[in-house]
Motif scaffolding. Structure first.
Motif, PDB file in Angstrom:
ATOM      1  N   MET A   1     -23.854  14.177  22.313  1.00  0.00           N
ATOM      2  CA  MET A   1     -24.919  14.677  21.433  1.00  0.00           C
ATOM      3  C   MET A   1     -24.718  16.154  21.140  1.00  0.00           C
ATOM      4  N   ARG A 194     -45.236  14.952  22.497  1.00  0.00           N
ATOM      5  CA  ARG A 194     -44.517  13.753  22.953  1.00  0.00           C
ATOM      6  C   ARG A 194     -45.032  12.502  22.223  1.00  0.00           C
ATOM      7  N   GLU A 198     -42.473  10.479  19.825  1.00  0.00           N
ATOM      8  CA  GLU A 198     -42.066   9.122  20.199  1.00  0.00           C
ATOM      9  C   GLU A 198     -42.507   8.097  19.160  1.00  0.00           C
ATOM     10  N   GLY A 201     -39.818   8.154  13.570  1.00  0.00           N
ATOM     11  CA  GLY A 201     -38.360   8.238  13.566  1.00  0.00           C
ATOM     12  C   GLY A 201     -37.816   9.487  12.893  1.00  0.00           C
ATOM     13  N   VAL A 202     -38.687  10.329  12.353  1.00  0.00           N
ATOM     14  CA  VAL A 202     -38.208  11.544  11.679  1.00  0.00           C
ATOM     15  C   VAL A 202     -38.375  12.745  12.618  1.00  0.00           C
ATOM     16  N   PRO A 203     -37.677  13.841  12.344  1.00  0.00           N
ATOM     17  CA  PRO A 203     -37.786  15.004  13.224  1.00  0.00           C
ATOM     18  C   PRO A 203     -39.200  15.589  13.276  1.00  0.00           C
ATOM     19  N   ASP A 226     -37.828  18.132  18.040  1.00  0.00           N
ATOM     20  CA  ASP A 226     -36.490  18.364  17.488  1.00  0.00           C
ATOM     21  C   ASP A 226     -36.302  19.814  17.102  1.00  0.00           C
TER      22      ASP A 226
ATOM     23  N   ARG B 116     -30.418   7.071  21.250  1.00  0.00           N
ATOM     24  CA  ARG B 116     -31.106   8.019  22.136  1.00  0.00           C
ATOM     25  C   ARG B 116     -30.107   9.039  22.668  1.00  0.00           C
ATOM     26  N   ASP B 117     -30.610  10.229  23.007  1.00  0.00           N
ATOM     27  CA  ASP B 117     -29.704  11.248  23.562  1.00  0.00           C
ATOM     28  C   ASP B 117     -29.699  11.170  25.084  1.00  0.00           C
ATOM     29  N   ASN B 120     -32.800  10.815  26.880  1.00  0.00           N
ATOM     30  CA  ASN B 120     -33.525   9.616  26.485  1.00  0.00           C
ATOM     31  C   ASN B 120     -34.540   9.879  25.373  1.00  0.00           C
ATOM     32  N   ALA B 121     -34.368  10.983  24.643  1.00  0.00           N
ATOM     33  CA  ALA B 121     -35.242  11.232  23.491  1.00  0.00           C
ATOM     34  C   ALA B 121     -34.640  10.513  22.280  1.00  0.00           C
ATOM     35  N   ARG B 122     -35.515  10.084  21.376  1.00  0.00           N
ATOM     36  CA  ARG B 122     -35.062   9.378  20.166  1.00  0.00           C
ATOM     37  C   ARG B 122     -34.162  10.251  19.315  1.00  0.00           C
ATOM     38  N   LEU B 123     -33.052   9.695  18.852  1.00  0.00           N
ATOM     39  CA  LEU B 123     -32.229  10.414  17.876  1.00  0.00           C
ATOM     40  C   LEU B 123     -32.769  10.059  16.500  1.00  0.00           C
ATOM     41  N   LYS B 124     -33.269  11.068  15.819  1.00  0.00           N
ATOM     42  CA  LYS B 124     -33.982  10.831  14.592  1.00  0.00           C
ATOM     43  C   LYS B 124     -33.035  10.576  13.422  1.00  0.00           C
TER      44      LYS B 124
END
Lengths: 257, 213
Positions: A1, A194, A198, A201-203, A226, B116-117, B120-124
């Motif tokens: 990442m 959070r 969660e 799906g967008v930043p 993000d 996920r990274d 464990n956070a969502r990869l947007k």
């Protein structure tokens, strides 16, 4: 990442001057927006957010001029918010060099405006700003609702559901401000951050309450944001952007150094 | 000596024009006039939003043939940016499938949801922000820019070129290795936004305006 978390200094601009309020009241002058934007760019800011808090119409022309001057000097993404109410407002800002616009109140009074704007200009330039306050008691399951007018007016909208709806309508990014924390310097509302991060799906850009560098780290690692947005800690020279980035990188937050 | 930013109505062309003006004294024009485009010494093909709309507008404004002609003959430097890169591939998965210009063999695919990274956070999706670009090979447009430098991205779809030789740079997001820079002869195309990528981006634009392929 390798996608870096973004550090976004925010310029709250009133009639052509950068100011920063405590809970939007008690405003202090921090200087010329163009100079400040250039300084942050040189220091390695990942993006700049320009929030126009000017009420008057004459002030709006000043804003357009300021945005144009910043965009001609600063070659990083520039988001402009405050008073974006129509596709014409968006077109004006994009034409003078903004990359994204942040829509706040107009998204609440006229939600389909977000859909219309995303269809016309693309989701990549539509940020929806959410001002949320916790409405649940201490011993209850946490719940937040959307407020307007600097946190004074309730809308009854559940913050998480509203965030999801805005993304369904085409928001490409969310700027999430905790109205409880904003101006307190006690850190982000991590539960809120959070919950929203969660749910969509967008930043998500976390905003409101930064007082220390640990708050920024927590926003990412505990809040799942993000990007983190801050104003006063940068404007008044408490922390520089390179110092912030080094600090966060040392704590395993991916940074563009 | 003119640099034409091709204006087919899709996206924000001002940023790219302003950044070009910052790095060159040559004239930069934003145009959809075929004579101006033919007369320009260099072309920038930008693109934002939905690729189906981008392809549609290019056709509607009678610019598709012109662009294809430049790409087929080569010789005139052309820089594709963002959807302007994606349109150069054969096909995109966006909006149920869109046939593109086919200058480069390969596909445009969507980043999968649910990545996920390590936290464990969502990869947007969109992939939005600054990510590292690993250069492949020496190219004049990379001159003065380190491999593994950050550039600014905003996209949900990415290029997967079929020919290794066309790939000039790649970026990792989750388990995906996106071909974020591709090129061949006088064409260079990038997924990231050089006009928004600070010093590294301006350097790439400066290299483009002085490039003689």
């Amino acid at each position: 990442m390798t996608l870096a978390k973004r550090i976004i200094p925010c310029l709250d601009v009133d009639a052509g001057r950068v100011v920063k309020g405590v809970n939007f009241i008690g405003i202090r002058d921090a200087g010329d927006p163009v100079e400040i934007a250039q300084r942050y760019n040189q220091q390695g800011a990942d993006e700049i957010t320009f929030l126009d808090i000017t009420a008057s119409h004459e002030g709006r022309d000043t804003t357009v001029d300021m945005v144009e001057r910043i965009a001609g000097e600063v070659f990083i993404p520039l988001t402009v918010g405050g008073g974006i109410r129509s596709c014409d407002d968006i077109r004006t800002m994009l034409n003078v060099g903004a990359d994204k616009v942040a829509i706040n109140t107009a998204a609440i009074t006229h939600p389909t405006f977000v859909r219309e704007a995303a269809e016309r200009f693309g989701s990549q330039c539509i940020v929806v700003a959410l001002d949320a306050k916790r409405v649940s008691g201490d011993d209850e399951e946490p719940r937040w609702e959307i407020f307007t007018h600097g946190g004074r007016r309730e809308t009854g909208l559940d913050a998480v559901a509203w965030a999801q709806q805005m993304v369904d309508y085409g928001a490409g990014e969310l700027l999430l401000t905790s109205m409880d924390q904003d101006g307190t310097r006690e850190g982000f509302d991590l539960g809120l951050t959070r919950a929203v991060a969660e749910a969509v799906g967008v930043p998500v850009i976390a905003s409101g309450g930064v007082g220390t560098l640990d708050h920024m780290v927590d926003g990412v690692l505990k809040g799942g944001a993000d990007a983190v947005l801050a104003a006063s800690i940068f404007h008044f020279g408490e922390y520089s952007i390179p110092e912030t980035k080094r600090y966060m990188a040392e704590r395993s937050v991916e940074m563009r150094l | 000596m003119t640099i034409a930013v091709i204006d087919y109505g899709m996206g924000n062309l001002h940023s790219v024009a302003k950044a070009l003006e910052h790095v060159t004294h040559e004239k930069v024009i934003i145009t959809r006039d075929s004579r101006c485009i033919k007369g320009a010494t260099r072309l920038v093909l930008p693109g934002q939003g939905a690729i189906r709309d981008c392809m549609g507008e290019l056709e509607r404004l009678d610019l598709r043939g012109l662009v294809e002609d430049v790409l087929a003959r080569q010789g005139k430097p052309l820089l594709g940016v963002c959807v302007g890169q994606q349109m150069l591939l054969e096909h995109s998965a966006e909006s149920g499938g869109v046939t593109c210009l086919g200058t480069f063999k390969g596909e445009v695919r969507r980043f999968p949801d649910g990545m996920r990274d390590h936290n464990n956070a969502r990869l947007k999706v969109p992939h939005m922000g600054w990510n590292l670009v690993d250069q492949r090979g020496d190219h004049p447009l990379w001159e003065g820019i380190d491999s593994h430098e950050h550039f600014y991205f905003v996209h949900s779809y990415y290029v997967e070129a079929a020919e290794e030789a066309d790939v000039l740079g790649s970026t990792r997001y989750g388990h995906i290795n996106a071909h974020v820079a591709i090129g061949h002869e006088s064409t260079f195309a990038v997924q990231f936004h050089p006009e928004k990528s600070s010093r590294a981006g301006l350097k790439l634009l400066e290299n483009f305006v002085t490039w003689s392929p």
